[in-house]
Each structure stands twice: as structure tokens, then as C-alpha cells.
Scaffold this motif. Structure first.
Motif, PDB file in Angstrom:
ATOM      1  N   SER A 143       8.102  49.764  33.650  1.00  0.00           N
ATOM      2  CA  SER A 143       7.566  50.306  34.898  1.00  0.00           C
ATOM      3  C   SER A 143       6.074  50.049  34.964  1.00  0.00           C
ATOM      4  CB  SER A 143       7.837  51.809  35.014  1.00  0.00           C
ATOM      5  OG  SER A 143       7.203  52.329  36.178  1.00  0.00           O
ATOM      6  N   ALA A 145       4.741  50.452  38.180  1.00  0.00           N
ATOM      7  CA  ALA A 145       4.629  50.896  39.569  1.00  0.00           C
ATOM      8  C   ALA A 145       3.347  51.685  39.819  1.00  0.00           C
ATOM      9  CB  ALA A 145       5.839  51.769  39.921  1.00  0.00           C
ATOM     10  N   ASP A 174      10.815  48.603  37.400  1.00  0.00           N
ATOM     11  CA  ASP A 174      10.154  49.262  38.527  1.00  0.00           C
ATOM     12  C   ASP A 174       8.803  48.596  38.769  1.00  0.00           C
ATOM     13  OD1 ASP A 174       9.152  50.880  40.489  1.00  0.00           O
ATOM     14  OD2 ASP A 174       9.521  52.775  39.442  1.00  0.00           O
ATOM     15  N   GLY A 176       7.537  48.853  41.973  1.00  0.00           N
ATOM     16  CA  GLY A 176       7.277  49.403  43.302  1.00  0.00           C
ATOM     17  C   GLY A 176       5.849  49.852  43.515  1.00  0.00           C
ATOM     18  N   ALA A 177       5.509  50.020  44.803  1.00  0.00           N
ATOM     19  CA  ALA A 177       4.209  50.553  45.231  1.00  0.00           C
ATOM     20  C   ALA A 177       3.051  49.743  44.684  1.00  0.00           C
ATOM     21  CB  ALA A 177       4.087  52.015  44.855  1.00  0.00           C
ATOM     22  N   SER A 198      13.572  48.668  41.375  1.00  0.00           N
ATOM     23  CA  SER A 198      12.733  49.041  42.516  1.00  0.00           C
ATOM     24  C   SER A 198      11.686  47.965  42.758  1.00  0.00           C
ATOM     25  CB  SER A 198      12.038  50.377  42.279  1.00  0.00           C
ATOM     26  OG  SER A 198      11.165  50.665  43.369  1.00  0.00           O
ATOM     27  N   LEU A 199      11.725  47.396  43.954  1.00  0.00           N
ATOM     28  CA  LEU A 199      10.727  46.423  44.407  1.00  0.00           C
ATOM     29  C   LEU A 199      10.051  46.942  45.667  1.00  0.00           C
ATOM     30  CD1 LEU A 199      12.930  43.216  43.978  1.00  0.00           C
ATOM     31  CD2 LEU A 199      11.242  44.130  42.363  1.00  0.00           C
ATOM     32  N   ALA A 200      10.126  48.262  45.865  1.00  0.00           N
ATOM     33  CA  ALA A 200       9.656  48.882  47.103  1.00  0.00           C
ATOM     34  C   ALA A 200       8.143  48.765  47.268  1.00  0.00           C
ATOM     35  CB  ALA A 200      10.059  50.358  47.114  1.00  0.00           C
ATOM     36  N   ASP A 201       7.696  48.900  48.525  1.00  0.00           N
ATOM     37  CA  ASP A 201       6.269  48.928  48.851  1.00  0.00           C
ATOM     38  C   ASP A 201       5.526  47.708  48.314  1.00  0.00           C
ATOM     39  OD1 ASP A 201       5.596  51.554  50.273  1.00  0.00           O
ATOM     40  OD2 ASP A 201       6.827  52.235  48.613  1.00  0.00           O
ATOM     41  N   ASN A 202       6.005  46.530  48.677  1.00  0.00           N
ATOM     42  CA  ASN A 202       5.333  45.279  48.342  1.00  0.00           C
ATOM     43  C   ASN A 202       5.339  44.384  49.573  1.00  0.00           C
ATOM     44  OD1 ASN A 202       4.558  45.168  45.367  1.00  0.00           O
ATOM     45  ND2 ASN A 202       6.652  45.934  45.226  1.00  0.00           N
ATOM     46  N   ASN A 222      16.140  49.987  45.185  1.00  0.00           N
ATOM     47  CA  ASN A 222      15.145  50.434  46.164  1.00  0.00           C
ATOM     48  C   ASN A 222      14.344  49.239  46.651  1.00  0.00           C
ATOM     49  OD1 ASN A 222      13.188  51.662  47.693  1.00  0.00           O
ATOM     50  ND2 ASN A 222      12.667  53.215  46.179  1.00  0.00           N
ATOM     51  N   SER A 226       9.676  46.495  51.289  1.00  0.00           N
ATOM     52  CA  SER A 226       9.456  45.386  50.350  1.00  0.00           C
ATOM     53  C   SER A 226       8.995  44.114  51.040  1.00  0.00           C
ATOM     54  CB  SER A 226      10.748  45.107  49.571  1.00  0.00           C
ATOM     55  OG  SER A 226      11.796  44.756  50.470  1.00  0.00           O
TER      56      SER A 226
END
Length: 822
Positions: A143, A145, A174, A176-177, A198-202, A222, A226
Motif C-alpha cells: 500500500s 496510497a 493499494d 489509490g488516492a 484499489s486504483l481509485a483517485d488517479n 475499487n 480512476s
């Protein structure tokens, strides 16, 4: 020693425990820094200090603990960076510094931790580049993130390397973000051991590949925000172990694949805020374990499938802001576990199904807290069974075509905090039983056909903050008990037939916003901020209201004429000492002013003379005076360069008209930012003629001082003769104030031109003057900068010490027109 509520700091004497193999002080209340003596614990295998309040830097001595297998320090308040020698801990298998307030780069020496299988550095402020060796480790958990990697940007940047596929034993990844960009490396879709991704918020590019189907062990995916787009591949249905799927706020398009029904272990399905279209697939009925379904803010059409009633574990149902049509299926009544139902903003029709009252569990109690069916095309009455939902906190059925009376059974909804019934066709007497819903915070019943008086029972709503009863058929006076609603902040009673005075509002001490327009109210406005700061639109079209209002001087009042025309009534200045009051001459001057008709001069409609007071009746300008618009930062930003240039031009046109086109000429004598008012379009209107002087061309015009210090011409310090050049000087000050965003103050002396210089000989340091422009606005664009410079030049000329050397307002107005055309 974990979870023992220990407090205080870690004593330095801990270093004498040199035979210690494991130290676990986690989940206590420890604070202060880690003592350097920790480095003496050379036999230590496990060090757990997470979930405390530790601070300070991480001592470099910790890297002497070469036998450490696990170092878990997360959820503390450290400062500084990871020790540069972290790579010395060659036996380390678990390194956890999540949410530890760390800064700086990841030390390159971390690449030496060949035995590392668990690395969590998430939730810090780490920056710089991610060491490439991390992508080659045999990690099972990674992680990174919520950090700030690659310091030139505020978030993690750079393309994820393809070598990440070497992390083929990962079960958790993770990233993300952050702010990764580029395509997602293909290697990720071959990490077939992944359970959490999680690959969110990219800011990734491209679409979700069909190789997503390779991740058969995935339980959590997640992709929120992305940056991915394209269609959702049908191979998503191959992720049979998936329990949580988040794909909202991307640019996915196309239909929801029917294969989504194969995800039989899914508990959360979130596809909100995309560009999905087509119908909701009937195969969704197979998702029997689903507790949250969010398909909101897409372009879905068709009907809500009746098979949705099979999702009996559903807790949240969000289908709002789509184009769904047809009726709400009766089968919704089977969803006994529902906590929230939000179907607003669709094209649903028909009646509210009575089965909605069946949303109770086996014990007979209801779980439903939120029911929002607003902004559809629903018809019919409110079903009485709906009132069985006694745990409801929010009921919104506004903006439909519902009819009939509000059922008396609504009194059962004692937990309601928000009740929105507005914009329907409800009728009958105003439902007084609503006064018994004493937990209400917001109530909207506007735009219906409710009749009769406002019931005094509403005074029981002690916690109500917002009340909208506008656009009904209500009449009578305001009951005094409404004054007991001391939490009320926003009140809209507009467009009814209410009458009487406003004395009942005096007790509403929290009121900040009011709209009582289009009624029959009369009498003085209450001395409350909501009324004093109300816009003209909020008070207009009543029988006869008067009182102080914002945008005018304290002696100015707002009055509604019987014709519903809104005017400002302003008490005139007292006559200066030493001036003899000549009723005939004064009347002649006022009559002359009432005949002025110019776009940039406040219209005077009439006047009133009395021994004790005199009043002018003039038009009301919504934006208030220039001074107010410049003082407030938000209003000043809205008052952009184009608007400011046009205001300066407007004032020059008004003064040119008064000096050169009126007979006899009129000198204002008090041009200032307080006496230039703006309408809603920012058109300037010169106001306050209480000190204006009509010049007699056949004699000297001597008078006592009148005006505002800081704007008055310097010659008025030694002469009482008034002429047009006094206004010219004041105009120069005002023009600079509008451009600088504040009164030029002491800068006037350095900007003023000596009497020996002519206007043509004036030279300006443009850079110096441009630096004085209002910094709250962006620098003027090339389209307006020439006009700004022209105004600066003209304003300086107007400040000439010699009145004769100042330009006339006719010359000023022509010069400003010339600057526009050049």
C-alpha cells in the motif's frame, strides 16, 4: 502490553532489556518520542508501537535492530522521514508505517529488504520517486496510497512501471488516492493472487481490459475516480469471489453487462456517476447477498425491474438521477432490510405503491430512514400505509403531481427531521397535525394549493431551521406563536394572500433569510438582520411595508407604493449652518432635479418638505454603493475590470450631462464611492443630491463646505467658491479608488500634478500605477488594459492642483470614448 490504556512516554531505561525478543506497546495512550536507547534491543524480533500518540523523528538507532522481522509503527504522529539506513533491517518481513505523518522520499536502501512481504506506507506525506526496486520485491501486501510522491506535484505522479507484474504473489495492492497517469500496466491483470485491488483517485487512461477476468480471486475492486473510460467488459462476470465492486465517478459508458448477475457473492455494487445507458439488467435478481446498489447519476432508461424485489438483503437502493420510467414496482415492498431508498430525478409515473408500507422486518419495526421520490411524475394521493414507516428521518416526495390531502396519519412519523412535499397539487386546509412532528428541522410545502390560515401549532416546531410555505392559497395573519420558532433560519411565505403586520417575527432570533413577497403585509419591517439584509425581491408586492434596508444609507428606507413599485425614501441632509433656507429656491432646485433623465443618474420621483424633515423619493438600486462592493472581497471579485471601466465611464457621462447639458448647470459637490450606486447589471447611478448646487451663470457661487473629506478638491480649504472643477477632482479620486480597490489615500500627493504642468505634458510611470491595481482581480487582459491605462491618465489629470488646468467632464467623457474605440 497492548490495549492497556498505558500513558506517558516510553522510558529510555527500556534499553537495558537487551535480551527482549518482542515488544508490543500498541493501542495505548503513549506520547512523546521513541528513545534512542531502543537501538540497544539487539535481540528484538517484533516491535509493535502502532496506534499511540507518539511523535518526534524516528531514531536512526532503530536500524541497528538487524534481527527485526516485524516493525509496525502506524497511526502515530511522527515527523520527518523514514531512517535512511532502513535497508539495514535485512530480515524484515513486515514494515508498517501507515498514517504516521511521515514526509520526504522513501529511502533507496529499502530495496535491500529482500525478505519483505508486507509494506504499508499509506496515508502519509511521502514525496519523491518510488524506488524501482519495490516493483521487483516478492511482496504479498503493498500500500502506497494517499501520499505526495514526486515532489514537483502535490500528489503521486509518474507512470506505473510494467515491471510491477513481477509482484505476482501480491494479494493486496493499494495505489489509490495519488495522481498516477498513463495506461494501467498489463501486468496488473495477471496478478491472479490478488484479493484486494484499489486504483481509485488517479488519472489513468484507457479502458478496463477484458483481462480483468483473470483476477478470479479478487474480492475487492475499487476504481472510483480512476480516470478509466469505455465500456464495462462482460468478463467482469468472471470475478465470482468479488464482494465489493466500486466503479463510480469514471467515464464508463454503454450498457451494464448482463454478466454482472454472475457475481453472486457481491455485497456492494457501485456504478454511480458514469455515462452508462440502457436498462437495468434483470439478471441483477441473482445478487441475493447485495446490501448496497448504487446506479445513480447515469443515463439508464426503461423500468425498474420487478425482480429487484428478490434482493431481500438490500440496505441501500440508489437509482436517482437517471431516466427511468414506468411505475415503482410493488415488489419494492419485499425489501424489508432497506435503510435508504433514493429514486429522485427520474421519469417515474403512477402512484406511490401502498406496499411501501410493508418495509418492516419480521418484528414489525421499520428500518427505512430515508425515502426520496422527488422530481418524478408521480400521481395520486400519499398512501396512508406510508405513515407506517415510523423510523423515517427524511421523506421527500416534492416536485411530482401528487394530489389530495396530507393524511392525518402522518402524525405517526415522529422521527422525521426533513419533510419535503413542495411542488405538487396537494390541497385542502393546511395540515395542522404537522405541528406535532417536533423533531423536524426542514419542512417544504411550497407550490401547492393549501388553504386557510397558518396553524398556530407550527409554533411547536422548536428545532425547525427551514420552512417553505410559498405559492399556496394561505390567508390571514401570522400567528404570534410562530415567534417561538427560535431555531428558524430560512422562511419563505411568498406568493400567498397573508396580511397584517410582521410583529410575530420579532422573536425569531435565528432568522437569516426571509421571503415575504407577493402578500398583503403592511407596517414596519422588524429590526432583524433577515429583514434588514433582505433583497428587494424578497419584500416586493405587499400592501405597504417600510423600514431600513441594505444598500442605502441609514436614513434611507424602502417603501412599496400602492402600485407595487419599489422606491427608496431618503432623508435629506440638514441645511448647513449659516445658509438661509429659501423655500422657493430650494423647491426650484428639487424640481429641476426631478426633471433629470439620464441613464447614469438615480431617478428622483418626488420630494416632501416639512419644518422638521425633508425627504427625497428615488429609484432603488439593488447592488448598493461602490464602496460596499469594493470592501467585500467576494463582491470585489465579481466587480471585474470590464464592470469597473464601465462604472467610471458611467459616472463621467452623468457629470458631463449635469455640467454641460443642464441649464443651469448642476454641481454635485459630493462625488464619492458612497454616492455612486449600482443596479443588478452594475450600471453606475450618481446619487445623493442633498448637497448639489445649481450654478448661477451671472454671479459668483459661494457656499459653505459640503462634501466628503478625501474626495473634496484642495481649493475648498481656502475658498468657498463652487464650480464644476470641484466635481472633476472628486471624479479623479473615485476613478483611482475603483481601479485600486481602495481609496488612493496618501498616494494622491505623489500622483497629483503641479499647476505648472498641462494635461498634455503629463507623463506616467505605467508600471508603478499598474502595480497599484486591485490585486484581488487577475491582471487586466489585453482587451481592457488600454482602457485601464487611459482612465489612470485621465484620473491623474483630474487631480491637477490648479482647477483651471483640470479637464472638463466633457473632455473626460470624450477621452474615455476615444480609448474604447482605439
Amino acid at each position: 502490553m497492548s490495549h492497556n490504556s498505558l500513558n506517558g512516554s516510553i522510558p529510555p531505561q527500556i534499553g537495558v532489556l537487551f535480551k527482549l525478543n518482542a515488544l508490543d506497546l500498541s493501542a495505548n495512550n503513549l506520547f512523546g518520542s521513541i528513545p534512542n536507547s531502543i537501538g540497544n534491543l539487539s535481540k528484538l524480533f517484533y516491535l509493535f508501537l502502532h496506534d499511540n500518540g507518539l511523535s518526534g523523528t524516528i531514531p536512526s538507532e532503530i536500524t541497528k535492530l538487524v534481527g527485526l522481522h516485524s516493525l509496525v509503527m502506524g497511526h502515530n504522529f511522527f515527523s520527518g522521514s523514514l531512517p535512511q539506513e532502513i535497508g539495514s533491517l535485512r530480515n524484515m518481513s513486515m514494515l508498517d508505517f501507515q498514517w504516521s505523518n511521515l514526509t520526504g522520499p522513501i529511502p533507496i536502501s529499502i530495496e535491500k529488504l529482500n525478505n519483505l512481504s508486507y509494506l504499508d506506507l499509506g496515508g502519509n506525506n511521502l514525496s519523491g520517486n518510488i524506488p524501482q526496486g519495490i516493483w521487483h520485491m516478492d511482496l504479498k501486501y503493498l500500500s502506497l496510497a494517499i501520499n505526495n510522491f514526486n515532489g514537483s506535484l502535490p500528489n503521486l505522479t509518474g507512470i506505473v512501471p510494467n515491471s510491477i507484474e513481477k509482484l505476482n504473489n501480491l494479494s493486496t495492492l493499494d495505489l489509490g488516492a495519488n495522481n498516477f497517469f498513463g495506461n494501467i500496466p498489463e501486468g496488473i491483470w495477471h496478478m491472479n493472487q490478488l484479493k484486494y485491488l484499489s486504483l481509485a483517485d488517479n488519472n489513468f487512461n484507457g479502458s478496463l481490459p477484458r483481462e480483468i477476468g483473470n483476477l478470479r480471486n479478487l474480492e475487492y475492486l475499487n476504481l472510483i475516480k480512476s480516470g478509466l473510460s469505455g465500456s464495462i467488459p462482460k468478463q467482469i462476470g468472471m470475478l465470482g469471489n468479488l464482494t465489493q465492486l466500486y466503479m463510480s465517478q469514471c467515464n464508463f459508458s454503454g450498457p451494464i453487462p448482463r454478466e454482472i448477475g454472475k457475481l453472486v457473492n457481491l455485497r456492494i455494487l457501485n456504478l454511480a456517476e458514469n455515462n452508462l445507458f440502457g436498462s437495468i439488467p434483470h439478471e441483477i435478481e441473482s445478487l441475493k447477498t447485495l446490501s448496497e446498489l448504487d446506479l445513480s447519476r447515469n443515463f439508464l432508461s426503461g423500468t425498474i425491474p420487478s425482480t429487484i424485489g428478490n434482493l431481500t438483503n438490500l440496505y441501500y437502493l440508489y437509482l436517482y438521477s437517471n431516466s427511468l420510467s414506468g411505475s415503482i414496482p410493488d415488489e419494492v415492498g419485499n425489501l424489508h432490510s432497506l435503510d435508504q431508498v433514493q429514486l429522485l430525478g427520474n421519469n417515474l409515473s403512477g402512484s406511490i405503491p401502498s406496499t411501501i408500507g410493508n418495509l418492516t422486518n419480521l418484528g414489525g419495526a421499520t428500518n427505512l430512514h430515508v425515502l426520496d421520490l422527488s422530481s418524478n411524475h408521480l400521481t395520486g394521493n400519499i398512501p396512508r400505509d406510508l405513515c407506517k414507516l415510523t423510523f423515517l428521518i427524511n421523506l421527500s416526495i416534492n416536485n411530482n403531481s401528487l394530489t389530495g390531502n396530507v393524511p392525518i396519519e402522518i402524525i405517526a412519523l415522529q422521527n422525521l427531521q426533513s419533510l419535503m412535499l413542495g411542488s405538487n397539487d396537494f390541497s385542502g386546509l393546511f395540515p395542522k397535525q404537522l405541528g406535532n412532528l417536533q423533531n423536524l428541522l426542514n419542512m417544504g410545502l411550497g407550490q401547492n394549493k393549501f388553504e386557510g390560515n397558518i396553524p398556530l401549532e407550527l409554533g411547536k416546531l422548536k428545532f425547525l431551521t427551514s420552512l417553505d410555505l410559498s405559492e399556496n392559497l394561505l390567508n390571514g395573519t401570522i400567528p404570534s406563536m410562530l415567534g417561538e420558532m427560535q431555531s428558524l433560519q430560512t422562511l419563505n411565505l411568498s406568493h400567498n394572500n397573508l396580511s397584517g403586520d410582521l410583529s410575530s417575527f420579532i422573536g425569531m432570533i435565528s432568522l437569516t433569510s426571509i421571503d415575504i413577497s407577493y402578500n398583503q403585509f403592511e407596517g414596519p419591517l422588524p429590526n432583524r438582520p433577515a429583514f434588514l439584509n433582505a433583497t428587494i425581491e424578497a419584500l416586493r408586492n405587499n400592501k405597504g411595508l417600510c423600514g431600513n434596508i441594505t444598500g442605502l444609507e441609514p436614513c434611507a428606507t424602502l417603501t412599496m407604493l400602492p402600485t407595487s413599485q419599489v422606491v427608496a425614501v431618503k432623508k435629506l441632509h440638514s441645511f448647513p449652518n449659516g445658509e438661509i433656507f429659501d423655500m422657493k429656491a430650494f423647491t426650484s432646485e428639487i424640481q429641476a432635479l426631478t426633471e433629470i433623465r439620464h441613464r447614469n443618474i438615480v431617478k428622483l420621483y418626488g420630494f416632501c418638505l416639512h419644518k422638521q424633515f425633508s425627504f427625497l423619493v428615488c429609484e432603488f438600486l439593488e447592488k448598493g454603493d461602490v464602496e460596499k462592493n469594493l470592501k467585500d472581497d467576494e463582491q470585489a471579485i465579481a466587480f471585474d475590470w470590464n464592470k469597473r471601466v464601465n462604472v467610471v465611464k458611467g459616472v463621467s457621462n452623468a457629470l458631463c450631462y449635469m455640467h454641460h447639458d443642464c441649464s443651469p448647470s448642476i454641481v454635485h459637490r459630493d462625488i464619492s464611492s458612497k454616492n455612486v450606486l449600482l443596479n443588478s447589471e452594475y450600471i453606475a447611478h450618481v446619487s445623493d443630491f442633498g448637497t448639489a448646487k445649481l450654478l448661477n451663470p451671472n454671479s459668483s457661487n459661494w457656499t459653505s463646505f459640503a462634501g466628503t473629506f478625501g474626495y473634496a478638491a484642495p481649493e475648498l480649504a481656502y475658498t468657498m467658491e463652487v464650480n464644476e472643477k470641484c466635481d472633476v477632482y472628486s471624479f479623479g479620486i473615485l476613478a483611482l479608488e475603483i481601479l485600486f480597490g481602495k481609496h488612493p489615500g496618501d498616494a494622491i500627493s505623489s500622483l497629483s500634478v503641479s499647476s505648472s504642468m498641462t494635461s498634455a505634458a503629463i507623463t506616467l510611470d505605467h508600471t508603478l500605477l499598474m502595480d497599484k491595481l486591485d490585486q484581488r482581480l487577475p491582471h487586466p487582459t489585453s482587451l481592457v488594459v488600454k482602457e485601464v491605462i487611459s482612465i489612470l491618465k485621465i484620473a491623474i489629470a483630474c487631480l491637477n492642483e490648479s482647477p483651471r488646468s483640470r479637464p472638463t467632464m466633457e473632455q473626460v467623457a470624450k477621452e474615455l470614448v476615444k480609448s474604447t474605440s482605439s
